[in-house]
Design a protein around this motif. Structure first.
Motif, short mmCIF file in Angstrom:
data_model
loop_
_atom_site.label_atom_id
_atom_site.label_comp_id
_atom_site.label_asym_id
_atom_site.label_seq_id
_atom_site.Cartn_x
_atom_site.Cartn_y
_atom_site.Cartn_z
N UNK A 149 1.63 -3.65 5.04
CA UNK A 149 0.45 -3.57 5.90
C UNK A 149 0.84 -3.42 7.38
N UNK A 150 1.87 -4.11 7.79
CA UNK A 150 2.32 -3.98 9.18
C UNK A 150 2.85 -2.57 9.44
N UNK A 151 3.51 -1.99 8.45
CA UNK A 151 3.97 -0.59 8.60
C UNK A 151 2.80 0.37 8.75
N UNK B 105 0.87 -4.74 -10.11
CA UNK B 105 1.42 -4.67 -8.75
C UNK B 105 0.64 -3.69 -7.88
N UNK B 106 0.32 -4.12 -6.66
CA UNK B 106 -0.48 -3.32 -5.74
C UNK B 106 0.37 -2.24 -5.11
N UNK B 107 -0.10 -0.99 -5.15
CA UNK B 107 0.61 0.11 -4.51
C UNK B 107 0.23 0.17 -3.03
N UNK B 108 1.20 0.14 -2.12
CA UNK B 108 0.89 0.12 -0.68
C UNK B 108 -0.03 1.26 -0.23
N UNK B 109 0.19 2.47 -0.74
CA UNK B 109 -0.63 3.61 -0.30
C UNK B 109 -2.09 3.41 -0.73
N UNK B 110 -2.30 2.94 -1.97
CA UNK B 110 -3.66 2.70 -2.44
C UNK B 110 -4.30 1.56 -1.67
N UNK C 24 -7.74 1.84 0.47
CA UNK C 24 -8.90 1.01 0.14
C UNK C 24 -9.37 0.22 1.35
N UNK C 25 -8.41 -0.38 2.06
CA UNK C 25 -8.76 -1.19 3.23
C UNK C 25 -9.47 -0.35 4.28
N UNK C 26 -8.93 0.82 4.58
CA UNK C 26 -9.54 1.66 5.62
C UNK C 26 -10.93 2.15 5.20
N UNK C 27 -11.12 2.41 3.92
CA UNK C 27 -12.45 2.82 3.46
C UNK C 27 -13.45 1.69 3.64
N UNK C 28 -13.05 0.48 3.29
CA UNK C 28 -13.96 -0.66 3.45
C UNK C 28 -14.20 -0.99 4.92
N UNK C 29 -13.21 -0.79 5.75
CA UNK C 29 -13.39 -1.05 7.19
C UNK C 29 -14.42 -0.10 7.79
N UNK C 30 -14.42 1.16 7.34
CA UNK C 30 -15.42 2.12 7.85
C UNK C 30 -16.83 1.66 7.50
N UNK C 31 -17.01 1.21 6.26
CA UNK C 31 -18.33 0.73 5.84
C UNK C 31 -18.70 -0.53 6.60
#
Length: 291
Positions: free
Chosen positions: A28-30, A112-117, A121-128
């Motif tokens: 996430x920091x990257x 296991x969570x894929x960093x790209x996904x 997902x985070x950026x999509x939810x942040x827009x909403x």
């Protein structure tokens, strides 16, 4: 990725597994996020005392307070209504997904969570969330007492005017609202609160099952009318509405802080409220009615 001069979105990462924390925090920091870490639900709640995150990434299964209960507790915070909460779970079964969404989650990812996904997902939810926050701000600016309740009568969100009516020690209308919403909701609900009686009018239900409600205080003939405030009490209340402390008001009006507090006790009794915030909300409505 944001530049150094841009504000970085804050992700609250809640997970009891050290290896998972390190991997996700680094990813996430990257991606340009500021990451706050909590190793259990209680620490996550304590984080809210210092900062409200832009998004929460929450492990579903943790010892003690699990992710589902943590999510419900996070949603109780007045500033967390529009903050996206994404569950992480090692289970792909439907029951776990449904439980997370019912608890107030917005989305889920299977470990296991894929960093790209995860980043997408985070950026999509942040827009909403930003659009939702803008809508909330516009409603707050109207000065109207508006609140949103879920189907169980729990308060999900409220404008400052509505919160002033509901955030009183003796006020709990959850059960009354639940029964009201279970019916047709064509007629306003009338409930007793600290400031007298309150009329709740449904303005419609969202696709998430939340009901937008307008709250209107009703005259209570059993209580003294606000017009009975003395000129001195009115002066005190005006300065309270301007954000002044008792000491400041005493200096302005030439009285001791103890006398100011005595005036406030009389004001609370006459307005039928129990808190400073509720008194100010009543004062604002009185001013609007006189215009």
């Amino acid at each position: 990725m944001p530049t150094d001069t841009e504000r970085r979105d804050v992700v609250l990462l809640v997970d009891d597994a050290p290896d998972s924390l390190r991997m996700l925090a680094a990813a996430l920091e990257d991606e340009g996020f500021t990451v706050l870490v909590a190793t259990d639900g209680q620490r996550a709640l304590e984080r809210l005392d210092h900062v409200i995150p832009n998004v929460v990434l929450l492990d579903a299964r943790m010892p003690g307070m699990d992710g589902f209960e943590t999510c419900r507790r996070l949603r109780e915070h007045p500033d967390m209504a529009a903050v996206p909460i994404l569950f992480m779970t090692g289970m792909g079964d439907t029951d776990s997904v449904v439980e997370g969404l019912d608890a107030g989650g917005n989305d889920y990812l299977v470990k296991p969570v894929l960093p790209a996904e995860l980043s997408a997902r985070i950026r999509a939810h942040l827009r909403v969330a930003r659009k939702t926050t803008s809508a909330f701000a516009a409603l707050d600016a109207t000065g109207m007492a508006l609140a949103s309740f879920d189907q169980d009568g729990r308060l999900e969100w409220a404008t400052p005017s509505a919160r002033a009516l509901l955030d009183q020690p003796s006020v709990d209308i959850t059960e009354a609202v639940r029964q009201w919403l279970a019916g047709p909701s064509h007629q306003p609900l009338e409930v007793q609160v600290g400031c007298g009686r309150l009329a709740c009018r449904s303005l419609g239900r969202s696709s998430r099952g939340l009901t937008l409600t307008q709250l209107d205080p009703m005259a209570d003939e059993s209580r003294p009318r606000a017009a009975e405030l003395t000129p001195r009490e009115t002066d005190v209340l005006e300065w309270v509405a301007k954000g002044k402390t008792n000491r400041d008001i005493g200096d302005i009006l030439g009285m001791s802080p103890r006398t100011v507090n005595k005036h406030l006790e009389h004001i609370y009794a006459k307005l039928g409220v129990e808190t400073r915030t509720a008194a100010v909300a009543q004062f604002d409505r009185l001013q609007q009615n006189r215009q």
